[in-house]
Design an enzyme around this catalytic site. Structure first.
Site, PDB file in Angstrom:
ATOM      1  N   ASP A 296       0.840  -1.195   0.000  1.00 46.48           N
ATOM      2  CA  ASP A 296       0.000   0.000   0.000  1.00 46.48           C
ATOM      3  C   ASP A 296       0.874   1.245   0.000  1.00 46.48           C
ATOM      4  O   ASP A 296       1.993   1.232   0.529  1.00 46.48           O
ATOM      5  CB  ASP A 296      -0.894   0.022   1.253  1.00 46.48           C
ATOM      6  CG  ASP A 296      -1.933  -1.084   1.252  1.00 46.48           C
ATOM      7  OD1 ASP A 296      -2.184  -1.660   0.178  1.00 46.48           O
ATOM      8  OD2 ASP A 296      -2.488  -1.368   2.328  1.00 46.48           O
ATOM      9  N   MET A 297       0.362   2.326  -0.550  1.00 43.76           N
ATOM     10  CA  MET A 297       1.131   3.564  -0.629  1.00 43.76           C
ATOM     11  C   MET A 297       1.662   3.983   0.748  1.00 43.76           C
ATOM     12  O   MET A 297       2.801   4.426   0.877  1.00 43.76           O
ATOM     13  CB  MET A 297       0.266   4.687  -1.213  1.00 43.76           C
ATOM     14  CG  MET A 297       1.001   6.010  -1.373  1.00 43.76           C
ATOM     15  SD  MET A 297      -0.016   7.299  -2.113  1.00 43.76           S
ATOM     16  CE  MET A 297      -1.097   7.690  -0.724  1.00 43.76           C
TER      17      MET A 297
END
Length: 472
Positions: A296-297
């Protein structure tokens, strides 16, 4: 640090530079006052082989470490090296010795006066009296404060050109390190000089090497190549390169992804900057789609990427067949033993196994929701490591948190964030979770991929990488 680029070609030019110095065709000129402790010490020689993106010409950048000495051409130019002199560029220090001397001079006089007073008190007969100890502590604190200010004055002078041609100041990098100051001399090593010059002049790095030249020391051997240093270069090179490279060969690259950076590009123009685009910027011969898994970012930590189609195919199969082992560190926002979720520990357990089914929330993408009927099974092993107090945001008081080790067996979207936050899991979100918890000002998601284990796609050797979390 692991060498970010191949070294072999640059090693050749470093050896050429040493031979030219010893022939008298290149010289190491003293350009600033040399300190007593550095007399007769060797230096690092750096070579960066690049090609010009506009002309495709090969350019060799040369640099030396520090600000005391500089490579110069001597009057004796008999070597064929000089017939192609336009393809060799000697890179100067990022900040001149004169500017650094001026920045240090602001507090220099008072620092020396304080040092003299400290030594005077230490040499008195009653140096260990309570009164003198208090006085020494006050003087030492004042001197340390001034030394820090002087260091900040010097760091104010430094800026670097980075992978995308933009500039970043050393002070901006310091802020990303939670204002923890790097050692003196940060920015004066060969690697940041060479890479900053290359990115500032639209040059594509191909090979880089740093070789020690001079009297061998306790830590350095004359004529031996070394990777960029961890203390200084490890502090700034990830920002200059755009990626923190932990391992690289002809087939794969392993990085420590920073929080806030996408793994792959998004659909809109403002989401094109990501791990894969930065990787292809550094290694243009890389395949079009090097990503074999994602984070995930907001999640930081270990990612392996493929440079060749064969490596991509092999790694993808390993992920599909569950041959890749991953571990994560998470900081949960509260005390796990007091959590109310269905799978929270009820009897003081410190380890556990959770199986939950989730699917995308079609009306609120990219959120995932629990769905026993249509969800995909996510399997997670966990272990409670510690409960402690932590100041998680830039403002506010410390509050209790729980450090957990997650070992995901599957790799579902947001799996660990859901295991933590959902009422069917722990019911206790990860600190800084913008989707399933609360993200206070100055916080980030405290989830980090700390361990990654897989078979090398070419050699089949089992490889294990460990990268500790840095949440401070």
């Amino acid at each position: 640090m692991f060498p970010p680029f191949k070294q072999d070609l640059a090693q050749y030019y470093n050896e050429l530079v040493i031979s030219l110095i010893e022939k008298g065709e290149l010289a190491l000129m003293q350009i600033s006052r040399e300190s007593e402790e550095r007399k007769n010490q060797g230096i690092m020689l750096g070579s960066l082989v690049c090609y010009d993106k506009n002309t495709n010409e090969q350019i060799i950048l040369l640099a030396v470490s520090g600000i005391a000495k500089q490579l110069v051409y001597s009057a004796n130019k008999s070597s064929s090296f000089f017939y192609n002199q336009e393809h060799f560029i000697i890179v100067e220090p990022l900040v001149s010795p004169e500017k650094i001397e001026k920045a240090l001079s602001v507090n220099d006089k008072e620092i020396h006066e304080l040092t003299a007073k400290i030594n005077e008190i230490k040499n008195t007969v009653e140096s260990e009296s309570d009164e003198n100890n208090i006085k020494l502590q006050e003087l030492a604190e004042r001197r340390n404060l001034l030394c820090t200010k002087s260091l900040q004055n010097v760091f104010d002078l430094y800026s670097f050109s980075i992978f995308n041609g933009k500039k970043i100041t050393l002070q901006e990098i310091i802020k990303k390190h939670w204002n923890k100051l790097p050692p003196t001399g940060t920015g004066d090593c060969c690697a940041p000089k060479l890479l900053s010059y290359a990115f500032d002049h639209n040059l594509q790095p191909v090979s880089m090497d740093e070789k020690y030249y001079g009297n061998s020391s306790r830590t350095k051997e004359n004529g031996k190549s070394y990777a960029p240093c961890h203390e200084r270069c490890g502090y700034i090179l990830p920002e200059i390169l755009g990626l923190e490279i932990l391992y690289r060969d002809e087939h794969i690259v392993v990085i420590n992804k920073s929080s806030g950076l996408l793994s792959i590009p998004g659909r809109t123009e403002d989401k094109q900057d990501c791990v894969t685009s930065r990787l292809k910027n550094l290694f243009p011969n890389c395949i079009e789609q090097p990503s074999v898994h994602r984070l995930d970012m907001e999640t930081s930590g270990l990612l392996v990427l493929a440079l060749t189609k064969e490596a991509h195919r092999d790694l993808s199969i390993q992920f599909q067949e569950g041959n890749v082992k991953k571990e994560y560190i998470a900081i949960l926002d509260g005390v796990l033993q007091k959590a109310k979720g269905d799978n929270a520990p009820k009897n003081g357990e410190k380890k556990g196994h959770i199986e939950l089914k989730f699917r995308v929330d079609l009306e609120n993408r990219p959120h995932q929701i629990y769905d026993e009927e249509y969800g995909k099974l996510g399997i997670t092993d966990w272990e409670l490591l510690d409960v402690f107090s932590m100041k998680t945001s830039m403002e506010g008081e410390k509050h209790p948190v729980t450090k957990v080790l997650f070992k995901p067996v599957t790799g579902r979207t947001h799996q660990l964030r859901l295991v933590s936050a959902d009422s069917h899991g722990f019911g206790l979100p990860i600190v800084g979770d913008t989707l399933y918890g609360i993200c206070r000002p100055g916080e980030r998601l405290l989830l980090h991929s700390c361990k990654l284990e897989f078979n090398h796609p070419q050699t089949k050797e089992r490889m294990c990488f460990y990268c500790p979390e840095n949440f401070e």
